[in-house]
Design an enzyme around this catalytic site. Structure first.
Site, PDB file in Angstrom:
ATOM      1  CB  SER A 150      10.107   6.987  11.793  1.00 23.88           C
ATOM      2  OG  SER A 150       9.647   7.118  13.112  1.00 23.88           O
ATOM      3  CB  THR A 188      22.627   3.024   9.007  1.00 20.31           C
ATOM      4  OG1 THR A 188      21.781   2.747  10.133  1.00 20.31           O
ATOM      5  CG2 THR A 188      22.589   4.515   8.701  1.00 20.31           C
ATOM      6  CG  HIS A 241      10.169   1.233  11.917  1.00 23.88           C
ATOM      7  ND1 HIS A 241      10.330  -0.137  11.808  1.00 23.88           N
ATOM      8  CD2 HIS A 241       9.952   1.484  13.233  1.00 23.88           C
ATOM      9  CE1 HIS A 241      10.228  -0.682  13.013  1.00 23.88           C
ATOM     10  NE2 HIS A 241      10.001   0.278  13.899  1.00 23.88           N
ATOM     11  CG  ASP A 284      13.863  -0.624  12.042  1.00 25.58           C
ATOM     12  OD1 ASP A 284      13.815  -0.506  10.808  1.00 25.58           O
ATOM     13  OD2 ASP A 284      13.303  -1.550  12.657  1.00 25.58           O
ATOM     14  CB  SER A 323      -0.978   0.000   1.180  1.00 29.06           C
ATOM     15  OG  SER A 323      -0.303   0.147   2.398  1.00 29.06           O
ATOM     16  CG  ASN A 324       3.691   2.581   2.930  1.00 24.89           C
ATOM     17  OD1 ASN A 324       3.549   3.760   3.228  1.00 24.89           O
ATOM     18  ND2 ASN A 324       3.449   1.588   3.779  1.00 24.89           N
ATOM     19  CG  ASN A 335      12.679   0.975   6.547  1.00 25.22           C
ATOM     20  OD1 ASN A 335      11.923   0.345   5.796  1.00 25.22           O
ATOM     21  ND2 ASN A 335      12.776   0.701   7.848  1.00 25.22           N
TER      22      ASN A 335
END
Ligand code: GRF
Length: 224
Positions: free
Chosen positions: A143, A148, A116, A152, A23-24, A114
């Site tokens: 967030s 890295t 999260h 997270d 969905s993102n 990312n």
């Protein structure tokens, strides 16, 4: 050609890694379709063959690749080749549920983001919604951060916040956070694509993101 000319003609080339619903990914696709996001989505890679996000990509005419059932090392080798072939400037992890190796993360020379589902640095890792409820938190959210090798833990670039309600469950939290993710992720990508967020290297040789103009007005996030 001047600098400005080349900037205006080069669209940020964005690849997306997914593992499931996507969905993102759809939110990014929709933002491009609605002209809110001026980027090229160059391709989508899933580590699951049945990820619905692959269908979303195909439907939007975006190359979709399943690299399923592979050891992580093999996945990363194949994915790296694909990213090079697509000439990706940015890699977005949008519901990608595997942990990438330090070698892979360092080998990608572009921007890696990312999304999260927690207010980092709190609640890294899995099952964030239930852990937030168990801890009796008043606030929760999502967030967008730089990737890295530490899970997270990269620089947080933007967050969306919700109030935890007394009757919330893990499912209701997920349901309320998802639409916020769908605004936040395209927003951060657009800040990079417009050159409003720029990356540089600090004295410890770490990549850091900064606003090009620290006095610039940015959209503020409401607490809902
Ligand atoms: C999102 O909640 C994201 O924060 C997390 O995984 C979920 C993916 O959802 N990393 P979708 O596949 O984009 O619908």
């Amino acid at each position: 050609m001047t600098n400005t000319d080349s900037k205006s003609t080069h669209l940020l080339r964005v690849a997306v890694f997914i593992s499931g619903n996507g969905s993102n990914l759809q939110a990014i696709i929709d933002a491009v379709t609605n002209n809110q996001l001026n980027i090229e989505i160059v391709g989508v890679i899933s580590n699951k063959a049945d990820a619905y996000g692959l269908q979303r990509a195909t439907q939007a005419g975006i190359p979709a690749v399943a690299l399923a059932g592979k050891k992580m090392h093999t996945f990363e080798q194949l994915a790296s080749k694909q990213l090079i072939a697509w000439q990706a400037d940015m890699l977005v992890l949008a519901g990608f549920m595997r942990v990438l190796s330090a070698e892979f993360i360092h080998s990608f020379t572009g921007i890696m983001l990312n999304i999260h589902p927690s207010l980092l640095p709190k609640y890294k890792g899995l099952n964030t919604h239930q852990r937030v409820l168990n801890a009796g938190e008043y606030y929760h959210g999502c967030s967008v951060h730089l990737v890295t090798p530490a899970l997270d833990s990269g620089q947080v670039l933007a967050q969306g916040i919700i109030n935890v309600q007394p009757n919330d469950t893990a499912d209701s939290l997920a349901e309320r956070i998802h639409p916020i993710e769908h605004q936040l992720l395209p927003l951060v990508i657009s800040l990079f694509s417009r050159g409003d967020i720029v990356l540089s290297t600090n004295s410890q040789n770490h990549t850091i993101a900064n606003l090009r103009n620290p006095l610039q007005q940015l959209p503020l996030q409401l607490i809902l």
